[in-house]
Design a protein around this motif. Structure first.
Motif, PDB file in Angstrom:
ATOM      1  N   GLY A 233      11.134  -3.020  -6.230  1.00 32.72           N
ATOM      2  CA  GLY A 233      11.608  -3.263  -7.596  1.00 32.72           C
ATOM      3  C   GLY A 233      12.844  -2.455  -7.958  1.00 32.72           C
ATOM      4  N   PRO A 234      12.766  -1.128  -7.919  1.00 35.43           N
ATOM      5  CA  PRO A 234      13.943  -0.315  -8.273  1.00 35.43           C
ATOM      6  C   PRO A 234      15.136  -0.544  -7.351  1.00 35.43           C
ATOM      7  CG  PRO A 234      11.954   1.025  -8.317  1.00 35.43           C
ATOM      8  CD  PRO A 234      11.581  -0.285  -7.688  1.00 35.43           C
ATOM      9  N   GLN A 235      14.869  -0.750  -6.063  1.00 38.18           N
ATOM     10  CA  GLN A 235      15.967  -0.945  -5.120  1.00 38.18           C
ATOM     11  C   GLN A 235      16.745  -2.217  -5.431  1.00 38.18           C
ATOM     12  OE1 GLN A 235      17.021   1.144  -2.803  1.00 38.18           O
ATOM     13  NE2 GLN A 235      15.390   2.649  -3.036  1.00 38.18           N
ATOM     14  N   VAL A 236      16.034  -3.307  -5.677  1.00 34.79           N
ATOM     15  CA  VAL A 236      16.703  -4.584  -5.962  1.00 34.79           C
ATOM     16  C   VAL A 236      17.403  -4.531  -7.314  1.00 34.79           C
ATOM     17  CG1 VAL A 236      16.327  -7.046  -6.408  1.00 34.79           C
ATOM     18  CG2 VAL A 236      15.183  -5.936  -4.480  1.00 34.79           C
ATOM     19  N   ARG A 237      16.739  -3.953  -8.306  1.00 34.38           N
ATOM     20  CA  ARG A 237      17.380  -3.861  -9.631  1.00 34.38           C
ATOM     21  C   ARG A 237      18.670  -3.042  -9.550  1.00 34.38           C
ATOM     22  NH1 ARG A 237      11.983  -3.408 -11.387  1.00 34.38           N
ATOM     23  NH2 ARG A 237      12.138  -1.138 -11.458  1.00 34.38           N
ATOM     24  N   LYS A 238      18.626  -1.933  -8.814  1.00 31.91           N
ATOM     25  CA  LYS A 238      19.817  -1.096  -8.679  1.00 31.91           C
ATOM     26  C   LYS A 238      20.921  -1.831  -7.923  1.00 31.91           C
ATOM     27  CE  LYS A 238      21.379   3.370  -6.822  1.00 31.91           C
ATOM     28  NZ  LYS A 238      20.952   4.616  -6.120  1.00 31.91           N
ATOM     29  N   ARG A 239      20.543  -2.481  -6.830  1.00 30.59           N
ATOM     30  CA  ARG A 239      21.539  -3.162  -5.997  1.00 30.59           C
ATOM     31  C   ARG A 239      22.204  -4.317  -6.740  1.00 30.59           C
ATOM     32  NH1 ARG A 239      24.315  -1.635  -1.402  1.00 30.59           N
ATOM     33  NH2 ARG A 239      25.512  -3.466  -0.811  1.00 30.59           N
ATOM     34  N   THR A 240      21.439  -4.995  -7.596  1.00 32.42           N
ATOM     35  CA  THR A 240      21.969  -6.154  -8.313  1.00 32.42           C
ATOM     36  C   THR A 240      22.415  -5.804  -9.739  1.00 32.42           C
ATOM     37  OG1 THR A 240      19.765  -6.816  -9.122  1.00 32.42           O
ATOM     38  CG2 THR A 240      20.480  -7.697  -6.987  1.00 32.42           C
ATOM     39  N   ARG A 241      22.427  -4.522 -10.034  1.00 30.18           N
ATOM     40  CA  ARG A 241      22.850  -4.048 -11.356  1.00 30.18           C
ATOM     41  C   ARG A 241      22.042  -4.693 -12.487  1.00 30.18           C
ATOM     42  NH1 ARG A 241      29.492  -3.712 -10.673  1.00 30.18           N
ATOM     43  NH2 ARG A 241      29.447  -2.320  -8.850  1.00 30.18           N
ATOM     44  N   GLY A 242      20.761  -4.779 -12.257  1.00 32.14           N
ATOM     45  CA  GLY A 242      19.846  -5.262 -13.277  1.00 32.14           C
ATOM     46  C   GLY A 242      19.758  -6.758 -13.421  1.00 32.14           C
ATOM     47  N   ARG A 243      20.425  -7.484 -12.565  1.00 32.78           N
ATOM     48  CA  ARG A 243      20.415  -8.945 -12.701  1.00 32.78           C
ATOM     49  C   ARG A 243      19.173  -9.582 -12.079  1.00 32.78           C
ATOM     50  NH1 ARG A 243      25.627 -10.821  -9.829  1.00 32.78           N
ATOM     51  NH2 ARG A 243      25.227  -8.930  -8.618  1.00 32.78           N
ATOM     52  N   GLN A 244      18.417  -8.823 -11.292  1.00 33.75           N
ATOM     53  CA  GLN A 244      17.297  -9.408 -10.551  1.00 33.75           C
ATOM     54  C   GLN A 244      16.132  -8.433 -10.523  1.00 33.75           C
ATOM     55  OE1 GLN A 244      18.441 -10.791  -6.670  1.00 33.75           O
ATOM     56  NE2 GLN A 244      16.339 -10.855  -5.908  1.00 33.75           N
ATOM     57  N   THR A 245      14.968  -8.907 -10.924  1.00 32.69           N
ATOM     58  CA  THR A 245      13.749  -8.096 -10.922  1.00 32.69           C
ATOM     59  C   THR A 245      12.669  -8.816 -10.134  1.00 32.69           C
ATOM     60  OG1 THR A 245      14.258  -7.142 -13.092  1.00 32.69           O
ATOM     61  CG2 THR A 245      11.972  -7.029 -12.344  1.00 32.69           C
ATOM     62  N   PRO A 246      12.252  -8.304  -8.980  1.00 24.43           N
ATOM     63  CA  PRO A 246      11.185  -8.945  -8.200  1.00 24.43           C
ATOM     64  C   PRO A 246       9.858  -8.962  -8.959  1.00 24.43           C
ATOM     65  CG  PRO A 246      12.428  -7.406  -6.846  1.00 24.43           C
ATOM     66  CD  PRO A 246      12.852  -7.164  -8.269  1.00 24.43           C
ATOM     67  N   VAL A 247       9.053  -9.957  -8.647  1.00 28.04           N
ATOM     68  CA  VAL A 247       7.751 -10.139  -9.284  1.00 28.04           C
ATOM     69  C   VAL A 247       6.692 -10.241  -8.189  1.00 28.04           C
ATOM     70  CG1 VAL A 247       6.336 -11.662 -10.712  1.00 28.04           C
ATOM     71  CG2 VAL A 247       8.771 -11.341 -11.251  1.00 28.04           C
ATOM     72  N   PHE A 248       5.642  -9.400  -8.293  1.00 32.47           N
ATOM     73  CA  PHE A 248       4.493  -9.496  -7.398  1.00 32.47           C
ATOM     74  C   PHE A 248       3.321  -9.974  -8.250  1.00 32.47           C
ATOM     75  CE2 PHE A 248       5.420  -6.542  -3.569  1.00 32.47           C
ATOM     76  CZ  PHE A 248       6.750  -6.924  -3.562  1.00 32.47           C
ATOM     77  N   TYR A 249       2.647 -11.009  -7.785  1.00 27.52           N
ATOM     78  CA  TYR A 249       1.642 -11.650  -8.629  1.00 27.52           C
ATOM     79  C   TYR A 249       0.531 -12.226  -7.758  1.00 27.52           C
ATOM     80  CZ  TYR A 249      -0.287 -14.903 -12.116  1.00 27.52           C
ATOM     81  OH  TYR A 249      -1.111 -15.591 -12.978  1.00 27.52           O
ATOM     82  N   GLY A 250      -0.675 -12.282  -8.287  1.00 24.74           N
ATOM     83  CA  GLY A 250      -1.754 -12.932  -7.565  1.00 24.74           C
ATOM     84  C   GLY A 250      -3.102 -12.325  -7.870  1.00 24.74           C
ATOM     85  N   ARG A 251      -4.017 -12.478  -6.923  1.00 27.70           N
ATOM     86  CA  ARG A 251      -5.361 -11.938  -7.066  1.00 27.70           C
ATOM     87  C   ARG A 251      -5.631 -11.076  -5.839  1.00 27.70           C
ATOM     88  NH1 ARG A 251      -7.950 -16.310  -6.848  1.00 27.70           N
ATOM     89  NH2 ARG A 251      -8.816 -16.082  -4.755  1.00 27.70           N
ATOM     90  N   PHE A 252      -5.508  -9.760  -6.006  1.00 29.82           N
ATOM     91  CA  PHE A 252      -5.632  -8.841  -4.884  1.00 29.82           C
ATOM     92  C   PHE A 252      -5.798  -7.428  -5.425  1.00 29.82           C
ATOM     93  CE2 PHE A 252      -1.199  -9.754  -5.872  1.00 29.82           C
ATOM     94  CZ  PHE A 252      -0.711  -8.500  -6.205  1.00 29.82           C
ATOM     95  N   SER A 253      -6.244  -6.530  -4.557  1.00 36.24           N
ATOM     96  CA  SER A 253      -6.327  -5.120  -4.911  1.00 36.24           C
ATOM     97  C   SER A 253      -4.959  -4.482  -4.825  1.00 36.24           C
ATOM     98  CB  SER A 253      -7.292  -4.404  -3.955  1.00 36.24           C
ATOM     99  OG  SER A 253      -7.167  -3.010  -4.070  1.00 36.24           O
ATOM    100  N   ASP A 254      -4.684  -3.503  -5.689  1.00 32.57           N
ATOM    101  CA  ASP A 254      -3.445  -2.746  -5.582  1.00 32.57           C
ATOM    102  C   ASP A 254      -3.338  -2.036  -4.236  1.00 32.57           C
ATOM    103  OD1 ASP A 254      -2.493  -3.462  -8.048  1.00 32.57           O
ATOM    104  OD2 ASP A 254      -2.994  -1.579  -9.036  1.00 32.57           O
ATOM    105  N   ASN A 255      -4.488  -1.763  -3.614  1.00 35.19           N
ATOM    106  CA  ASN A 255      -4.509  -1.070  -2.325  1.00 35.19           C
ATOM    107  C   ASN A 255      -4.478  -2.027  -1.138  1.00 35.19           C
ATOM    108  OD1 ASN A 255      -4.624   1.503  -3.443  1.00 35.19           O
ATOM    109  ND2 ASN A 255      -6.837   1.392  -3.709  1.00 35.19           N
ATOM    110  N   LEU A 256      -4.151  -3.286  -1.382  1.00 35.91           N
ATOM    111  CA  LEU A 256      -4.031  -4.254  -0.293  1.00 35.91           C
ATOM    112  C   LEU A 256      -2.985  -3.774   0.713  1.00 35.91           C
ATOM    113  CD1 LEU A 256      -4.490  -7.166   0.885  1.00 35.91           C
ATOM    114  CD2 LEU A 256      -2.609  -7.878  -0.572  1.00 35.91           C
ATOM    115  N   PRO A 257      -3.373  -3.442   1.935  1.00 36.18           N
ATOM    116  CA  PRO A 257      -2.393  -2.957   2.930  1.00 36.18           C
ATOM    117  C   PRO A 257      -1.525  -4.112   3.434  1.00 36.18           C
ATOM    118  CG  PRO A 257      -4.618  -2.234   3.478  1.00 36.18           C
ATOM    119  CD  PRO A 257      -4.751  -3.306   2.462  1.00 36.18           C
ATOM    120  N   LEU A 258      -0.240  -3.909   3.436  1.00 38.49           N
ATOM    121  CA  LEU A 258       0.685  -4.888   3.979  1.00 38.49           C
ATOM    122  C   LEU A 258       1.271  -4.454   5.313  1.00 38.49           C
ATOM    123  CD1 LEU A 258       2.648  -6.200   0.871  1.00 38.49           C
ATOM    124  CD2 LEU A 258       0.539  -7.040   1.890  1.00 38.49           C
TER     125      LEU A 258
END
Length: 261
Positions: A233-258
């Protein structure tokens, strides 16, 4: 990595890898060169390259050595609506202990992704979120991940209306006990930025950086979905100067290992 997605929410998050991680089945799509467009009228530069990098990651040792037979890579003219829908049938091969991944990089609309052969005004040639939801629903996989580096992709989190019924979001319409996560490049009103200096989409660039180590914010060797979001989130917002904010959404635990590093 992507291929070490959670098989069970009961796994202890303590740095120990699960004994069995199941199989991964992935459909990876990247469209830079559209049939109806030119670079002057809207073609992209790096979407196909981003897709190839995702496949290279999956095929690597750190990405889980996913077999070629478990991956469908479609770029540019290969990625028609028909071939994409055919590729999504791969998810039917997944068993209950497996995971499925859809990655799409290309043009997006509020209720769909745009295949190579889409035509202006022809709604029938789009890859609708409803079609993606159906492909996920037909899979027995315990974990289902949709990653989209596309403009307006945050629209996947909203209810959409189609010609037949009110189509709810992917996560809210799958009630089979699966973990469903959508990692989306932008909000429903934002474009997804391609960055010439990064030679790719800003979202995909930081996604891969995060999964390969930068997202391990607590240093325990595991990148959870919450950590990845906090990194991207912060990396993309900084790189795009606030023009783009990623969204994570769904049904899962915050501790879901990726990823396990």
């Amino acid at each position: 990595m992507l291929t070490n997605l959670l098989l069970s929410l009961s796994l202890l998050i303590g740095g120990q890898k699960p004994a069995s991680t199941g199989q991964t089945y992935a459909v990876v799509i990247g469209i830079s060169d559209y049939q109806a467009l030119t670079y002057a009228t809207g073609d992209l530069r790096f979407a196909d390259r981003d897709a190839q990098q995702v496949v290279a990651f999956l095929r690597s040792q750190v990405g889980g050595n996913v077999p070629v037979s478990h991956i469908r890579l479609l770029t540019n003219r290969q990625a028609t609506q028909a071939t994409i829908q055919q590729a999504l049938k791969l998810f039917r091969q997944a068993g209950a202990d497996d995971r499925v991944i859809l990655y799409f990089s290309g043009h997006g609309m509020p209720d769909s992704f745009v295949p190579y052969d889409a035509r202006p005004g022809d709604q029938g040639r789009l890859l609708t979120y409803e079609a993606i939801k159906a492909a996920f629903h037909e899979s027995k996989a315990i974990t289902k991940l949709c990653i989209a580096d596309a403009c307006l992709s945050g629209g996947m989190t909203q209810q959409q209306a189609n010609r037949r019924s009110s189509a709810q979001t992917i996560a809210s319409t799958i009630h089979d006990g699966s973990n469903v996560a959508m990692l989306l490049a932008s909000r429903s009103t934002q474009n997804a930025v391609e960055d010439g200096r990064l030679a790719g989409g800003a979202f995909t660039y930081f996604l891969l950086k995060g999964l390969t180590g930068r997202g391990d914010l607590d240093g325990n060797g595991i990148v959870t979905i919450r950590e990845l979001h906090k990194y991207i989130g912060p990396q993309v917002r900084k790189r795009t100067r606030g023009r783009q904010t990623p969204v994570f959404y769904g049904r899962f635990s915050d501790n879901l290992p990726l990823s396990y590093l």
